[in-house]
Design a protein around this motif. Structure first.
Motif, mmCIF file in Angstrom:
data_model
loop_
_atom_site.group_PDB
_atom_site.id
_atom_site.type_symbol
_atom_site.label_atom_id
_atom_site.label_comp_id
_atom_site.label_asym_id
_atom_site.label_seq_id
_atom_site.Cartn_x
_atom_site.Cartn_y
_atom_site.Cartn_z
ATOM 1 N N TYR A 89 0.929 -1.112 -0.175
ATOM 2 C CA TYR A 89 0.130 0.075 0.048
ATOM 3 C C TYR A 89 0.929 1.193 0.007
ATOM 4 O O TYR A 89 1.658 1.458 0.839
ATOM 5 N N MET A 127 -0.407 -4.748 -5.249
ATOM 6 C CA MET A 127 -0.364 -3.180 -4.817
ATOM 7 C C MET A 127 -1.723 -2.536 -4.958
ATOM 8 O O MET A 127 -2.457 -2.789 -5.896
ATOM 9 N N TRP A 128 -2.006 -1.949 -3.874
ATOM 10 C CA TRP A 128 -3.552 -1.274 -3.843
ATOM 11 C C TRP A 128 -3.238 0.029 -4.756
ATOM 12 O O TRP A 128 -2.350 0.506 -4.806
ATOM 13 N N SER A 129 -4.354 0.113 -5.548
ATOM 14 C CA SER A 129 -4.423 1.334 -6.583
ATOM 15 C C SER A 129 -5.780 1.851 -6.313
ATOM 16 O O SER A 129 -6.652 1.637 -5.978
ATOM 17 N N LYS A 132 -6.540 9.046 -9.011
ATOM 18 C CA LYS A 132 -5.502 9.931 -8.556
ATOM 19 C C LYS A 132 -5.738 10.859 -7.386
ATOM 20 O O LYS A 132 -6.836 11.191 -7.072
ATOM 21 N N TRP A 139 -6.918 9.808 0.025
ATOM 22 C CA TRP A 139 -7.059 8.730 -1.084
ATOM 23 C C TRP A 139 -7.449 7.382 -0.541
ATOM 24 O O TRP A 139 -7.109 6.814 0.365
ATOM 25 N N THR A 141 -8.409 3.391 -2.099
ATOM 26 C CA THR A 141 -8.091 2.562 -3.142
ATOM 27 C C THR A 141 -9.467 1.911 -3.451
ATOM 28 O O THR A 141 -10.317 2.137 -2.868
ATOM 29 N N PHE A 144 -6.765 -3.702 -6.618
ATOM 30 C CA PHE A 144 -5.338 -4.006 -6.638
ATOM 31 C C PHE A 144 -4.937 -4.495 -7.769
ATOM 32 O O PHE A 144 -5.650 -5.065 -8.334
#
Length: 159
Positions: A89, A127-129, A132, A139, A141, A144
């Motif tokens: 993260y 990975m957490w995404s 923007k 932020w 998520t 991932f």
């Protein structure tokens, strides 16, 4: 009782018939069949701070609405794949607020399979995404992605 159809179940939120008839994947079955284990895991790891719904609510949301998954899904996937899953993260919120990001602290961890693996292997990495980050906003998520190694392993081939 099954949370979907009201049939009797063996200590799971959803009966096997509903699982086979639904869009459920293996990780949903894992969560349903071992919901007490995952409920305890959430509490023991402090993950209720980032994922505050019950195992049953998580499963129903996925089955009924096809909505996003969460940290609970990663915990179950490690058992389904019989491999550890390393959750990465990014420290996005800590950079914005100037304080330590609680999500960063909780979600950078490795989830181990529910049962000790007979074939230990390296961890899968995700990975957490998400969208923007916006200025002055925390932020969040929404999915991932897999992380792949740039190191290429040589295969031994014998003639």
């Amino acid at each position: 009782m099954c949370a979907i159809c009201s049939r009797r179940t063996n200590n799971s939120a959803v009966c096997r018939e509903c699982l086979s008839e639904s869009r459920a994947d293996f990780f949903v079955q894992e969560l349903c069949l071992h919901d007490q284990y995952y409920t305890t895991t959430i509490s023991n790891l402090g993950l209720d701070l980032v994922d505050d719904e019950s195992v049953e609510d998580h499963v129903l949301r996925i089955i009924n609405n096809g909505e996003y998954t969460s940290v609970l899904t990663l915990a179950a996937l490690s058992s389904v794949f019989d491999r550890p899953i390393r959750s990465v993260y990014p420290n996005v919120n800590g950079d914005i607020s100037g304080e330590e990001d609680g999500y960063y602290t909780l979600l950078n961890r490795t989830f181990e399979p529910r049962q000790k693996s007979q074939n230990p292997s390296s961890a899968l990495q995700v990975m957490w995404s998400g969208p923007k980050p916006e200025r002055d906003r925390i932020w969040r998520t929404n999915h991932f992605v897999p992380l792949l190694s740039t190191h290429q392993q040589q295969m031994n081939t014998q003639s």
